[in-house]
Motif scaffolding. Structure first.
Motif, PDB file in Angstrom:
ATOM      1  N   UNK A 196      27.698  46.728  26.595  1.00  0.00           N
ATOM      2  CA  UNK A 196      26.402  46.604  25.928  1.00  0.00           C
ATOM      3  C   UNK A 196      25.893  47.932  25.402  1.00  0.00           C
ATOM      4  N   UNK A 197      26.643  49.010  25.626  1.00  0.00           N
ATOM      5  CA  UNK A 197      26.234  50.321  25.138  1.00  0.00           C
ATOM      6  C   UNK A 197      25.157  50.967  25.976  1.00  0.00           C
ATOM      7  N   UNK A 198      24.968  50.480  27.212  1.00  0.00           N
ATOM      8  CA  UNK A 198      23.943  51.043  28.084  1.00  0.00           C
ATOM      9  C   UNK A 198      24.480  52.242  28.841  1.00  0.00           C
ATOM     10  N   UNK A 199      25.720  52.189  29.283  1.00  0.00           N
ATOM     11  CA  UNK A 199      26.333  53.267  30.056  1.00  0.00           C
ATOM     12  C   UNK A 199      27.601  53.733  29.361  1.00  0.00           C
ATOM     13  N   UNK A 200      27.883  55.012  29.466  1.00  0.00           N
ATOM     14  CA  UNK A 200      29.077  55.567  28.833  1.00  0.00           C
ATOM     15  C   UNK A 200      30.335  55.307  29.643  1.00  0.00           C
ATOM     16  N   UNK A 201      30.186  55.099  30.954  1.00  0.00           N
ATOM     17  CA  UNK A 201      31.359  54.899  31.816  1.00  0.00           C
ATOM     18  C   UNK A 201      30.945  54.091  33.031  1.00  0.00           C
TER      19      UNK A 201
END
Length: 1020
Positions: free
Chosen positions: A348-353
């Motif tokens: 969802x593009x909330x966290x990079x990893x």
């Protein structure tokens, strides 16, 4: 699942006073390898917990939306007097098992109402269970649920029933029905849903007709029609309770205009009351519109995230913007294992990893503690508020009173959550379902988010399952183009969880297309396609109506343009015949099938490559229709022709034609078997079973049902050939397969399960296990009885056959008094059937009369037995004179049984006539098929001779008969020594009796001396 192994366990373990949903396996004293295959039930059963969960003032003030959750019970249940009275009557009804669907839009108060009913049932001593659908069990979840059973009655609550796969709901209802059957438990199943659309009629029909469960549905009425409380009264009462929970002084809270449609739900009124109280506490003007109420409560969520992020103690690391995205994602995915939640945040593009995601997950858990501690990502509740978060965060809703919620990242985050991975993620079905529910109330979500997703990734909709697809078709003003994109992805054939959705999509498109075309060919095509699709969903009457329309149009078109409309006419006639056959109208089905065969035969003469496969299918159906109508000799020709066609086709293209070839072989075996040609039937039946076993190994979802059919037929052939011990294994395997299939799709497989159980009972009886044979036959009779209540045309004859078999097996098991009722029922049903279709049922009626006569004699009711025997004797004469198409093997066997009854009733002349007639029939049959019927002829000759001795009549004729029987048994003994040696011995005893009767005592003495010598040798 409970497991324990090994002989070292001295104490047996058991579950007492509880019910286990799942596998309970006990293995003891075994050696070698043990393989256990487990199918987890797709649901979890737990005791319902209606105790209110405390909520502190601090938490309530920080996050007001929690006051709306049913688990906290802040606002006491009130009103709904009329519905509660109706539900109380339903709970207290006479039915042993009943299910009720309670449906209404989200926020109408279904959950709170169900909690009230469950509390009343618990107070009355009932067990109350909560059942949750679990499409993908999380790590550590129990594969079995064990729940206490109290008071002999249970209320089962099923929420979101319209989101369950049909197979899962039917599986649950099947288990609950079995619970009553085995333990006598009274069961009530209360299902909650937002709609009673396409999914419910199909499920209700299956539950009623196939499972015998009383089903009903009730729309939750509008508030004014259901209680004395009006919207204003509900608002004032709720506001007072919310004020107390927030530790505020009582006040005259301003009541907004609640007359609009948006405030027709209890939850909407409660949300308005909560927003009014909380806004007043903060010195703000209370919101007065439905959308602004939701927006206000959602802004309070944002304020809560900000507060946690900025406070010094136990601060939340994630800023409010990140938490906003996370709550949107979690509301879409629902509770997930942590690893899945990590992937969701990245997608969802909330966290990079994944590492960064862990901190966000922990922060989200602080805000929204999960109800199930084995998961994270608890969605925003109530559902309506969570859907409003998604809708109001998505630009384009057009509500100018809502500010500070729209985010330009929302569409991209939703798309990323569902489309980043190459394959649909584990949360795809849940997320798509939430989107569909949101789109039903918020058009911009449908137009700007949902429809583009479907156009670019249509497989996502299919992954969501049949229930969600069905709800999708109900979106107001849905774009037909969206459904057209899904149409090619729907299964070509039957599919338990998608059949209803496929019918719904096809129905919507058919209606749309019919209104936009005046082309008769296109109209006919639409009707034909619709007939096929709705037939797969089990809606045979609708299928027949559509097929009739298609046939009518194509018939007119074919008169002027045979090419291509004759082909289409044949296809539509096939659909029409199939639906008529399924509705129990074989004579009507035969007319349609014969016309279709004629068309295909003419077409195949000029273009065999295109039409021979379709001709073979129709020939197979034609043979089936003829067999059902009792015209079994006529059925053999089409069956043999179909096998010949498919054998040639399968040699050149096995992938395409092996399944159909196996079907034709199976049908040929059945045709030969019912004609008594068991030796000939064995080869095609065994070949079909071998092909289907190989096919089922590579594609069990498609071919297991066919394998079960072939195994059943193979067992029947083996039994008829006297190889009963060998027949037991394939028959047991067939019953096991069909039981598993019927648990997931009763509509399709319960009739087949009944047939397999009957065959299993017959096999057990054949090997002398009469007591063990009763359970499968009784279960089969129970299934057919329920099916016959709603579709007597299709199932009454099967019920009569099972009742007759049950009576015989009860009698053989020494339960003569119990045997009388099923024997009487069989005769009663066959009498009615024979009145309307004598060709098909007169012979079976004769057999049922003889079975009833035998039962009456064993109970000493000689007068009634004699009356039935005389009626049977009269019927035998009628059959011999007027019905040459009668099933001759069954008639001959019935006459032999009638001879026994008449002898016991001191009616020697009639007994002798029955024996003589049976011999004549077996002689004619043996001339045409000696392998199948010579043993029966030998037996009949012997019994005729024995009857002559008993009545001291026709002794010269008896001598000829017994000598012929001895010659036959002598030749048969060469092929099967074990089977016929004993019969040869007994036949010699009858020869001695005949010689004595003729005064040839010396010859009789010689025969007996030889028998004594044989007996002495056998004893040594």
């Amino acid at each position: 699942m409970t497991r324990w192994w090994g002989p070292h366990l001295a104490v047996e373990q058991s579950v007492t006073g509880s019910v286990v949903f799942g596998d309970n396996i006990q293995i003891s004293g075994v050696g070698g390898n043990v393989t256990i295959s487990l199918d987890r039930p797709p649901y979890r059963v737990v005791p319902a917990d209606d105790a209110p969960l405390p909520l502190t003032v601090e938490r309530a003030r920080a996050q007001p939306s929690r006051l709306l959750l049913a688990r906290h019970q802040v606002v006491p249940f009130t009103g709904r007097e009329h519905t509660l009275d109706t539900l109380a009557a339903w709970v207290g009804g006479e039915e042993p098992v009943a299910a009720l669907l309670l449906h209404a839009a989200g926020g109408q108060g279904k959950t709170r109402l169900a909690a009230q009913v469950s509390a009343q049932c618990a107070a009355a001593g009932w067990a109350v269970w909560q059942v949750t659908h679990t499409p993908s069990p999380v790590a550590g979840s129990a594969a079995v649920s064990t729940v206490e059973l109290a008071g002999g009655a249970v209320l089962v609550l099923v929420d979101y029933a319209d989101r369950w796969p049909a197979s899962a709901l039917l599986g649950l209802l099947t288990q609950l029905g079995n619970l009553h059957a085995r333990a006598g438990t009274r069961v009530r199943v209360l299902m909650l849903a937002r709609s009673d659309g396409y999914w419910w009629p199909a499920l209700a029909e299956r539950a009623d007709s196939d499972l015998g469960i009383e089903v009903d549905q009730r729309a939750l009425p509008a508030l004014a029609a259901d209680s004395a409380d009006d919207r204003t009264g509900l608002f004032v009462a709720a506001a007072a309770r919310f004020a107390t929970a927030l530790d505020l002084e009582s006040a005259n809270w301003p009541v907004p205009d609640l007359t609009g449609d948006g405030f027709g739900q209890v939850l909407a009124v409660h949300m308005a009351a909560l927003a009014t109280v909380d806004a007043t506490r903060h010195g703000e003007a209370p919101p007065t519109q439905v959308a602004t109420v939701s927006a206000y409560l959602l802004r309070r969520e944002l304020a809560y995230w900000s507060q946690l992020h900025t406070r010094t103690e136990l601060s939340m690391h994630s800023p409010p913007a990140v938490m906003h995205r996370t709550v949107v994602a979690a509301t879409l995915t629902g509770g997930q294992p942590r690893d899945a939640a990590r992937h969701a945040l990245v997608d969802a593009g909330v966290a990079a990893s994944g590492t960064a995601a862990d901190q966000i997950i922990d922060d989200h858990t602080t805000c929204y503690p999960p109800a199930d501690t084995r998961t994270v990502f608890e969605p925003l509740h109530p559902d309506r508020l969570g859907e409003d978060l998604i809708a109001l965060s998505t630009p384009g809703h057009g509500n100018h009173g809502v500010v500070d919620l729209e985010r330009d990242w929302t569409p991209a985050a939703i798309a990323g959550l569902l489309t980043t991975s190459a394959l649909p993620p584990v949360w795809a079905a849940a997320a798509f379902t939430v989107l569909v529910e949101t789109a039903r109330r918020w058009p911009h979500v449908a137009i700007d988010v949902l429809y583009p997703l479907i156009r670019e990734h249509p497989q996502l909709a299919i992954t969501a399952g049949g229930a969600t697809l069905t709800r999708l078709t109900g979106i107001p003003g849905i774009d037909p183009g969206v459904l057209e994109i899904l149409e090619p992805l729907l299964p070509a054939g039957r599919h338990i969880d998608l059949d209803i959705a496929t019918a719904a999509i096809t129905g919507a498109l058919t209606h749309h297309r019919l209104t936009h075309t005046s082309d008769p060919a296109e109209q006919a095509r639409l009707h034909a396609t619709h007939a096929f699709r709705v037939a797969n969903a089990g809606w045979q009457k609708e299928a027949m109506a559509s097929a009739k329309e298609a046939v009518s149009i194509y018939r007119r078109l074919a008169k002027t343009s045979p090419d291509p409309y004759l082909t289409n006419l044949a296809v539509s006639l096939n659909y029409l015949g199939n639906s008529m056959s399924a509705l129990g109208w074989p004579a009507h089905a035969l007319v349609a099938t014969e016309e279709a065969v004629g068309i295909r035969r003419r077409l195949a003469e000029t273009n065999p490559d295109a039409h021979l496969p379709h001709l073979a299918i129709l020939l197979t159906n034609l043979g089936g229709d003829l067999s059902v109508l009792g015209r079994r000799e006529q059925a053999l020709g089409p069956a043999e022709e179909a096998v010949g066609i498919y054998r040639r086709l399968a040699k050149t293209n096995p992938d395409a034609y092996l399944p159909d070839f196996a079907l034709s072989l199976s049908n040929l075996g059945v045709c030969l078997s019912v004609l008594g040609r068991q030796e000939q039937a064995l080869a095609p039946t065994e070949e079909a079973a071998g092909i289907r076993r190989r096919l089922a190994q590579t594609n069990p979802h498609v071919h297991l049902p066919d394998l079960a059919t072939s195994l059943d037929n193979f067992g029947i052939c083996l039994s008829a050939l006297g190889r009963q011990e060998q027949a037991l294994a394939p028959t047991e395997e067939a019953a096991g397969i069909r039981r598993r299939l019927a648990e997931t799709n009763p509509d399709a497989y319960l009739p087949d399960l009944a047939a397999s159980l009957n065959n299993l009972g017959a096999c057990l009886g054949d090997v002398g296990q009469w007591e063990q044979s009763l359970a499968p036959i009784e279960e089969a009779a129970g299934i057919r009885r329920r099916l016959a209540e709603t579709n007597p045309d299709a199932h009454l004859s099967h019920l009569a056959m099972l009742s007759r078999n049950l009576g015989r097996h009860l009698s053989e098991a020494g339960r003569g008094e119990q045997a009388l009722a099923p024997a009487e029922e069989a005769a009663r049903i066959y009498r009615r059937l024979a009145e309307t279709n004598p060709d098909a049922y007169l012979s079976a009626f004769l057999g049922s009369l003889i079975t009833l006569c035998s039962s009456l004699m064993k109970l000493g009711q000689r007068g009634q037995a004699l009356a039935r025997a005389m009626e049977a004797d009269s019927l035998r004469r009628r059959l011999a004179e007027t019905n040459p198409d009668t099933d001759l093997p069954e008639l001959a066997q019935s006459l032999s049984n009638l001879r026994v009854c008449l002898m016991r009733l001191d009616e020697p002349e009639q007994a002798l006539a029955s024996a003589e007639e049976a011999t004549g029939i077996w002689r004619r049959l043996a001339q045409g098929n000696p392998d199948a019927h010579l043993p029966n002829l030998a037996m009949s000759l012997w019994t005729y001779a024995a009857t002559c001795v008993n009545v001291q009549a026709n002794l010269p004729q008896a001598l000829d008969s017994i000598l012929e029987a001895l010659d036959l048994y002598g030749s048969l003994r060469q092929r099967q020594p074990r089977t016929f040696a004993a019969r040869l011995f007994v036949a010699h005893q009858t020869l001695a009796d005949v010689l004595d009767g003729l005064g040839r005592t010396d010859e009789a003495l010689d025969v007996r001396r030889q028998l004594d010598e044989i007996s002495a040798r056998m004893q040594k």
